[in-house]
Design a protein around this motif. Structure first.
Motif, PDB file in Angstrom:
ATOM      1  N   GLU A  62       0.823  -1.219   0.000  1.00  0.00           N
ATOM      2  CA  GLU A  62       0.000   0.000   0.000  1.00  0.00           C
ATOM      3  C   GLU A  62       0.858   1.270   0.000  1.00  0.00           C
ATOM      4  OE1 GLU A  62       0.100  -2.336   2.349  1.00  0.00           O
ATOM      5  OE2 GLU A  62       1.115  -1.260   3.970  1.00  0.00           O
ATOM      6  N   GLN A  63       2.114   1.161   0.434  1.00  0.00           N
ATOM      7  CA  GLN A  63       2.988   2.341   0.495  1.00  0.00           C
ATOM      8  C   GLN A  63       3.453   2.801  -0.892  1.00  0.00           C
ATOM      9  OE1 GLN A  63       6.307   1.710   3.193  1.00  0.00           O
ATOM     10  NE2 GLN A  63       6.005   3.708   4.133  1.00  0.00           N
ATOM     11  N   ASP A  65       1.897   3.823  -3.408  1.00  0.00           N
ATOM     12  CA  ASP A  65       1.218   5.026  -3.893  1.00  0.00           C
ATOM     13  C   ASP A  65       1.657   6.288  -3.156  1.00  0.00           C
ATOM     14  OD1 ASP A  65      -0.473   3.739  -5.845  1.00  0.00           O
ATOM     15  OD2 ASP A  65      -1.504   2.837  -4.136  1.00  0.00           O
ATOM     16  N   THR A  66       2.447   6.131  -2.104  1.00  0.00           N
ATOM     17  CA  THR A  66       2.934   7.317  -1.390  1.00  0.00           C
ATOM     18  C   THR A  66       4.327   7.732  -1.867  1.00  0.00           C
ATOM     19  OG1 THR A  66       3.994   6.067   0.387  1.00  0.00           O
ATOM     20  CG2 THR A  66       1.653   6.589   0.680  1.00  0.00           C
ATOM     21  N   VAL A  67       4.959   6.914  -2.692  1.00  0.00           N
ATOM     22  CA  VAL A  67       6.323   7.242  -3.140  1.00  0.00           C
ATOM     23  C   VAL A  67       6.474   7.311  -4.657  1.00  0.00           C
ATOM     24  CG1 VAL A  67       7.588   6.471  -1.103  1.00  0.00           C
ATOM     25  CG2 VAL A  67       6.956   4.801  -2.813  1.00  0.00           C
ATOM     26  N   THR A  69       4.729   7.420  -8.804  1.00  0.00           N
ATOM     27  CA  THR A  69       3.633   8.013  -9.576  1.00  0.00           C
ATOM     28  C   THR A  69       3.646   7.417 -10.993  1.00  0.00           C
ATOM     29  OG1 THR A  69       2.716  10.088 -10.371  1.00  0.00           O
ATOM     30  CG2 THR A  69       5.097  10.011 -10.166  1.00  0.00           C
ATOM     31  N   GLN A  94       7.677  10.289  -6.757  1.00  0.00           N
ATOM     32  CA  GLN A  94       6.950  11.497  -6.382  1.00  0.00           C
ATOM     33  C   GLN A  94       7.949  12.579  -5.989  1.00  0.00           C
ATOM     34  OE1 GLN A  94       3.817  10.748  -3.501  1.00  0.00           O
ATOM     35  NE2 GLN A  94       2.936   9.107  -4.766  1.00  0.00           N
ATOM     36  N   HIS A  96       8.443  14.453  -3.475  1.00  0.00           N
ATOM     37  CA  HIS A  96       9.045  14.545  -2.138  1.00  0.00           C
ATOM     38  C   HIS A  96      10.123  13.470  -1.892  1.00  0.00           C
ATOM     39  CE1 HIS A  96       6.127  11.349  -1.442  1.00  0.00           C
ATOM     40  NE2 HIS A  96       6.748  11.073  -0.318  1.00  0.00           N
ATOM     41  N   ASP A 126       8.122   5.272  10.555  1.00  0.00           N
ATOM     42  CA  ASP A 126       7.191   5.972   9.665  1.00  0.00           C
ATOM     43  C   ASP A 126       7.920   6.508   8.426  1.00  0.00           C
ATOM     44  OD1 ASP A 126       8.556   7.968  10.859  1.00  0.00           O
ATOM     45  OD2 ASP A 126       6.827   8.886  11.871  1.00  0.00           O
TER      46      ASP A 126
END
Ligand code: TXA
Ligand code: MG
Length: 319
Positions: A62-63, A65-67, A69, A94, A96, A126
């Motif tokens: 699931e992580q 999609d946070t790193v 694109t 991404q 960041h 985290d």
């Protein structure tokens, strides 16, 4: 220090330190991807050139999609099929995600490791962990905590001990060019397994000058002892009576006056077992003060291909 203390690992990593930690492939040298201080330390300790980017280790699928694109459908299919596990996906990053882990590239390499201790550690943090294999640049990767300690004893506050790595060969690296999957590094997931999930794969892992996966330099994975890879061990040892030789075979034992030690990687000729034993055997022979290590080619299929890839690079300077 070698220890199983995950809480200690968490506190070192939260304070921007780096540690050795186990994965199912090889041990990694880990730090917070968002800490420039930690990542700089990784490059320094490993003596790794800055053009060679690092893999970010995630706690779960699931992580992604946070790193990343613009993730291709086939990347999701691969992640679902093989994570947690020894598959690294190179995806558009991404904004960041810091340049210091990607060596300035627009892409980031990602994987979810399958080792229970690595997952337990990641779940308490985290942030993802940047982690190259825990060995000095160009040397043999470590598959036990002791291997890491032998390389970096005084430079690491902690090597988390998760036993011997089950896979023993690094993750397979897949990227995408024009939405098409490309293999940049052979590894613990075979080409055949990947093609079962997403169909034909372009293999592109030889480039030495401007490598797509810069870790694919031709000279790599080398023991200190002279290392030769061959199809014909017997004719090489024939005239070398005065030498002290170590042999690596798939399942044979060869005796000869010059042969000090012969190590079959799997008596049943099981390639998964052989792969798991390869680096440990290279480490073991490298500590015997031999004149020469000779390895035989593995069958050129499945994990045999990944093993041949590593051994070719280990022997490159002697060809
Ligand atoms: O099994 C593994 O992958 C182990 C464990 C610790 O997870 N790690 C590992 O890391 O082998 P390392 O740094 O030794 O190899 C990472 C490879 C290098 O060849 C690097 O060039 C490639 O990944 N890589 C990293 N980021 C990349 C990117 N954005 N594009 C292409 N290749 C990349
Ligand atoms: Mg490496």
């Amino acid at each position: 220090m070698i220890s199983k203390d995950i809480n200690l690992a968490v506190s070192i990593l939260q304070q921007e330190g780096i540690i050795g930690f186990p994965t199912e492939t090889v041990y990694g040298l880990a730090g917070n991807i968002f800490s420039e201080k930690a990542v700089k330390q990784i490059y320094e300790v490993k003596q790794r050139p800055m053009f060679n980017p690092l893999i970010a280790h995630l706690k779960g699928i699931e992580q992604i999609d946070t790193v990343a694109t613009q993730i291709p459908g086939k990347a999701y299919q691969l992640a679902e099929a093989f994570w947690p596990g020894p598959l690294t996906l190179v995806l558009e990053k991404q904004a960041h995600i810091p340049d210091w882990i990607t060596a300035g590239k627009s892409t980031v390499a990602l994987r979810v490791p399958a080792h229970p201790m690595a997952l337990a550690l990641l779940k308490q943090l985290d942030f993802p962990l940047a982690a190259p294999s825990a060995n000095p640049f160009r040397t043999v990767s470590p598959t036990s905590a002791v291997h890491v300690e032998n390389y970096f004893a005084d430079q690491l506050p902690l090597v988390l001990d998760g036993g011997e790595c089950q896979r023993g060969i690094e993750s397979t690296i897949i990227g995408f060019e024009n939405q098409q999957p490309v293999l940049y590094r052979h590894g613990s997931i075979t080409v055949e397994e990947i093609e079962t999930v997403i169909g034909p794969l372009l293999v592109k892992n030889q480039n030495n000058e401007a490598p797509e996966a810069p870790g694919m330099l031709l000279k790599h994975y080398s023991p200190a002892t002279k290392f030769i890879l061959t199809d014909d061990i017997e004719s090489i040892i024939e005239n070398r009576i005065e030498q002290k030789i170590g042999l690596i075979t798939l399942n044979r034992t060869i005796t000869h006056p010059a042969v000090n030690t012969c190590i079959p990687l799997s008596l049943q000729a099981n390639l998964a077992e052989a792969a798991a034993n390869l680096y440990a055997t290279m480490h073991q022979l490298d500590r015997l003060g031999l004149d020469l290590i000779i390895a035989e080619y593995m069958p050129d299929t499945g994990l045999g291909r990944s093993m041949n890839d590593r051994m070719k690079r280990a022997s490159y300077q002697y060809q």
